[in-house]
Structure formats: C-alpha cells, structure tokens
Scaffold this motif. Structure first.
Motif, PDB file in Angstrom:
ATOM      1  N   SER A 247      27.080  20.591  -0.783  1.00  0.00           N
ATOM      2  CA  SER A 247      26.129  19.480  -0.757  1.00  0.00           C
ATOM      3  C   SER A 247      25.272  19.448  -2.016  1.00  0.00           C
ATOM      4  O   SER A 247      25.067  18.387  -2.634  1.00  0.00           O
ATOM      5  N   PHE A 248      24.781  20.618  -2.432  1.00  0.00           N
ATOM      6  CA  PHE A 248      23.892  20.653  -3.591  1.00  0.00           C
ATOM      7  C   PHE A 248      24.660  20.488  -4.907  1.00  0.00           C
ATOM      8  O   PHE A 248      24.145  19.869  -5.841  1.00  0.00           O
ATOM      9  N   THR A 249      25.864  21.037  -5.001  1.00  0.00           N
ATOM     10  CA  THR A 249      26.647  20.824  -6.221  1.00  0.00           C
ATOM     11  C   THR A 249      27.083  19.372  -6.339  1.00  0.00           C
ATOM     12  O   THR A 249      27.063  18.794  -7.439  1.00  0.00           O
ATOM     13  N   PHE A 250      27.433  18.755  -5.225  1.00  0.00           N
ATOM     14  CA  PHE A 250      27.812  17.340  -5.246  1.00  0.00           C
ATOM     15  C   PHE A 250      26.600  16.475  -5.566  1.00  0.00           C
ATOM     16  O   PHE A 250      26.708  15.504  -6.333  1.00  0.00           O
ATOM     17  N   GLY A 251      25.443  16.820  -4.989  1.00  0.00           N
ATOM     18  CA  GLY A 251      24.220  16.080  -5.308  1.00  0.00           C
ATOM     19  C   GLY A 251      23.831  16.235  -6.761  1.00  0.00           C
ATOM     20  O   GLY A 251      23.384  15.271  -7.405  1.00  0.00           O
ATOM     21  N   LEU A 252      24.003  17.447  -7.314  1.00  0.00           N
ATOM     22  CA  LEU A 252      23.706  17.669  -8.733  1.00  0.00           C
ATOM     23  C   LEU A 252      24.638  16.850  -9.613  1.00  0.00           C
ATOM     24  O   LEU A 252      24.207  16.255 -10.616  1.00  0.00           O
ATOM     25  N   PHE A 253      25.906  16.796  -9.245  1.00  0.00           N
ATOM     26  CA  PHE A 253      26.871  16.022 -10.030  1.00  0.00           C
ATOM     27  C   PHE A 253      26.529  14.537  -9.992  1.00  0.00           C
ATOM     28  O   PHE A 253      26.587  13.845 -11.021  1.00  0.00           O
ATOM     29  N   LEU A 254      26.162  14.029  -8.822  1.00  0.00           N
ATOM     30  CA  LEU A 254      25.777  12.618  -8.716  1.00  0.00           C
ATOM     31  C   LEU A 254      24.521  12.324  -9.529  1.00  0.00           C
ATOM     32  O   LEU A 254      24.423  11.286 -10.197  1.00  0.00           O
TER      33      LEU A 254
ATOM     34  N   TRP B  81      13.563  21.615 -15.044  1.00  0.00           N
ATOM     35  CA  TRP B  81      13.913  21.912 -13.665  1.00  0.00           C
ATOM     36  C   TRP B  81      15.423  21.869 -13.454  1.00  0.00           C
ATOM     37  O   TRP B  81      15.951  22.549 -12.560  1.00  0.00           O
ATOM     38  N   LEU B  82      16.143  21.101 -14.278  1.00  0.00           N
ATOM     39  CA  LEU B  82      17.591  21.009 -14.138  1.00  0.00           C
ATOM     40  C   LEU B  82      18.252  22.342 -14.477  1.00  0.00           C
ATOM     41  O   LEU B  82      19.162  22.793 -13.764  1.00  0.00           O
TER      42      LEU B  82
ATOM     43  N   TYR C 279      16.466   4.481 -10.206  1.00  0.00           N
ATOM     44  CA  TYR C 279      16.127   4.291  -8.796  1.00  0.00           C
ATOM     45  C   TYR C 279      14.619   4.461  -8.632  1.00  0.00           C
ATOM     46  O   TYR C 279      13.907   4.835  -9.579  1.00  0.00           O
ATOM     47  N   SER C 280      14.162   4.186  -7.424  1.00  0.00           N
ATOM     48  CA  SER C 280      12.735   4.389  -7.144  1.00  0.00           C
ATOM     49  C   SER C 280      12.378   5.867  -7.217  1.00  0.00           C
ATOM     50  O   SER C 280      11.270   6.230  -7.602  1.00  0.00           O
ATOM     51  N   LEU C 281      13.333   6.726  -6.830  1.00  0.00           N
ATOM     52  CA  LEU C 281      13.153   8.163  -6.986  1.00  0.00           C
ATOM     53  C   LEU C 281      13.747   8.608  -8.317  1.00  0.00           C
ATOM     54  O   LEU C 281      14.686   7.997  -8.835  1.00  0.00           O
ATOM     55  N   GLU C 282      13.232   9.662  -8.869  1.00  0.00           N
ATOM     56  CA  GLU C 282      13.755  10.183 -10.120  1.00  0.00           C
ATOM     57  C   GLU C 282      13.510  11.685 -10.201  1.00  0.00           C
ATOM     58  O   GLU C 282      12.710  12.243  -9.442  1.00  0.00           O
ATOM     59  N   GLY C 283      14.225  12.314 -11.121  1.00  0.00           N
ATOM     60  CA  GLY C 283      14.029  13.730 -11.344  1.00  0.00           C
ATOM     61  C   GLY C 283      14.479  14.594 -10.179  1.00  0.00           C
ATOM     62  O   GLY C 283      15.496  14.334  -9.526  1.00  0.00           O
TER      63      GLY C 283
ATOM     64  N   LEU D  79      15.073  12.887  -6.759  1.00  0.00           N
ATOM     65  CA  LEU D  79      16.347  12.171  -6.648  1.00  0.00           C
ATOM     66  C   LEU D  79      17.488  13.151  -6.394  1.00  0.00           C
ATOM     67  O   LEU D  79      18.394  12.866  -5.594  1.00  0.00           O
ATOM     68  N   PHE D  80      17.458  14.291  -7.044  1.00  0.00           N
ATOM     69  CA  PHE D  80      18.485  15.310  -6.824  1.00  0.00           C
ATOM     70  C   PHE D  80      18.479  15.794  -5.373  1.00  0.00           C
ATOM     71  O   PHE D  80      19.541  15.904  -4.746  1.00  0.00           O
ATOM     72  N   ILE D  81      17.301  16.074  -4.830  1.00  0.00           N
ATOM     73  CA  ILE D  81      17.199  16.512  -3.432  1.00  0.00           C
ATOM     74  C   ILE D  81      17.675  15.414  -2.492  1.00  0.00           C
ATOM     75  O   ILE D  81      18.394  15.676  -1.511  1.00  0.00           O
ATOM     76  N   PHE D  82      17.298  14.174  -2.788  1.00  0.00           N
ATOM     77  CA  PHE D  82      17.711  13.053  -1.931  1.00  0.00           C
ATOM     78  C   PHE D  82      19.233  12.910  -1.914  1.00  0.00           C
ATOM     79  O   PHE D  82      19.845  12.746  -0.839  1.00  0.00           O
TER      80      PHE D  82
END
Length: 259
Positions: free
Chosen positions: A111-118, A52-53, A129-133, A136-139
């Motif tokens: 927002s999405f490029t920064f979230g992907l980088f994080l 998915w990445l 974290y409790s979320l993953e994959g 977590l990227f969407i969050f």
C-alpha cells in the motif's frame, strides 16, 4: 626616501597609449558588436526533492528489512513463488501458506510503496490536488489499501454467493503473490525515482511498466487460467468480472491522476 625629478627626455607611455590603440588587432572589448546574434538564456530550473520524501524512502527500506528479519521465511516464499511453479501451486491450493502477520506486513508495504509511486507520478506530471506533500502521500497510500481490501471482500462475497469459496481463496492467493512481488519492484522504483534526475524518469517508467507486465503475465495470468479452466461457465461472466474489478479500477485511477 629620495624623490628625483623625472627625466624630460624619457618617453611618456601614458600619452602614447592615448594616441594609439594597442588592442586594435586582437579580440577585445573594443571589437564587441553592439548587438549579438546569440540569445541570452537563464538556464533550467533545478527541482529539489522534499526532505520528507527521502526520509519516507529510508523508512520503507528499514521496514522491509525488519519484515525480512522477522518474517524471512514468508518473504522467501513470496519471492520463490514468482519463478517456482511448484511453490506457487502449493500456495494456491492451500489458500496461501504465509501467515496473517506476514500478509498484513506485506500488504502494508504494498500500500505504501504503491502510494509513494502514485505520489511521485503526480509530482512528475505536475498534477495538483487540494492535498499536497506528505498528506497527499498518506492519502494515496490509505486509498490504495482501502480499494484493494474492498476488492478482496467483494471477491469473498462473490465466492460465498456462488458457492465457489475454495476457488476464490486460490484466486485471492494469486492476487496476493502478484501484488506482493510488485511491492518490491515499486520499492526499488521509488528509491530510483527519488534520486535520479528528471531526464531519466521517463525511461524508468517504461522499465517499471515492462517489469509489472512480466509479473502479471508470468504469475497472475498463468495461475488464473488454471483455475478458470477447471470451472465451466460462460466466458461473458469472465469478461464482466475483468471489466468490473480489474480493468475499471485502473482506468478510474488513471483518470483521477490526470485531472
């Protein structure tokens, strides 16, 4: 087929081999010591990227292509504002020449490029974290969008309260140009992060930090100083602002990623 009786005078090779060792003077299994000085290792684990990445990275590239196709003029202004001081000053004075559609499109890209980088940082450093994959990227992407949107609203509120709305609008325009230029850098970094080996990622991170520092120093600080120099106020207020809305959020984000 005719079988003949073997010649009794012929030498029996099998018996000769049994009585002699033809491999005594060569490297053979008979010369291998019982214990070896070498340590047996199993090798390194190869980490695979999630499918998915790669799909997400391709999706962001296609999205950026559509932005350039539909809003190419505004994207060109964002790029030109980085090195053309006249274009940047014009955009600052007019509160941002790019239209609302371009702003929304570029803000979503940031927002999405920064979230992907994080997300890629959390995977590289092994933070769980409790979320993953993908969740977590969407969050992280949504959290980035909310935090920066809240920052713009707080700036608008400050401009309204202190009756400096025009100056605040120019400052927000500077922030937009800075973040949107960083978005294209993070997009390229996200592509490299997804394809290169882990041994090169540390060097990629140093390169990314250097490019982002250059963007802030060249565009963000350059124009901000021009705005601040036109208004007379105590420099302690500037220190409070930088700590509250610029430095503190970054420190909180770094702390959250390290926990």
């Amino acid at each position: 087929m005719v079988l003949f009786k073997p010649d009794s005078l012929r030498e029996n090779k099998f018996i000769t081999i049994l009585h002699t060792n033809p491999f005594a003077n060569v490297n053979s299994f008979s010369n291998i010591p019982a214990q070896s000085a070498k340590t047996l290792i199993t090798g390194n684990v190869r980490h695979y990227r999630n499918p998915w990445l790669i799909v997400t990275v391709i999706g962001l590239l296609i999205y950026t292509a559509f932005l350039n196709l539909l809003l190419g003029k505004d994207v060109n202004l964002v790029f030109r504002s980085f090195y053309n001081k006249h274009v940047a000053s014009q955009m600052d004075k007019e509160g941002g020449v790019i239209n609302a559609r371009a702003f929304i499109g570029l803000f979503v890209l940031f927002s999405f490029t920064f979230g992907l980088f994080l997300y890629q940082l959390t995977v590289f450093y092994g933070v769980s974290y409790s979320l993953e994959g993908f969740r977590l990227f969407i969050f992280l992407s949504v959290l980035t969008a909310l935090l920066f949107a809240l920052k713009f609203l707080v700036l608008k509120f400050i401009g309204f309260v202190f009756d400096v709305s025009k100056v605040v609008s120019e400052y927000i325009a500077i922030l937009n140009l800075t973040y949107f230029n960083i978005a294209f850098v993070l997009l390229a970094v996200g592509v490299c992060f997804s394809l290169i080996s882990n041994i090169y990622i540390q060097g990629l991170l140093f390169f990314t930090e250097g490019v982002i520092v250059i963007i802030f120093a060249w565009q963000y600080l350059r124009n901000s100083v021009n705005i601040i120099s036109n208004i007379r106020f105590h420099k302690f207020y500037l220190f409070i602002y930088l700590c509250a809305l610029e430095i503190c959020p970054i420190l909180i984000l770094i702390k959250a990623l390290n926990t």
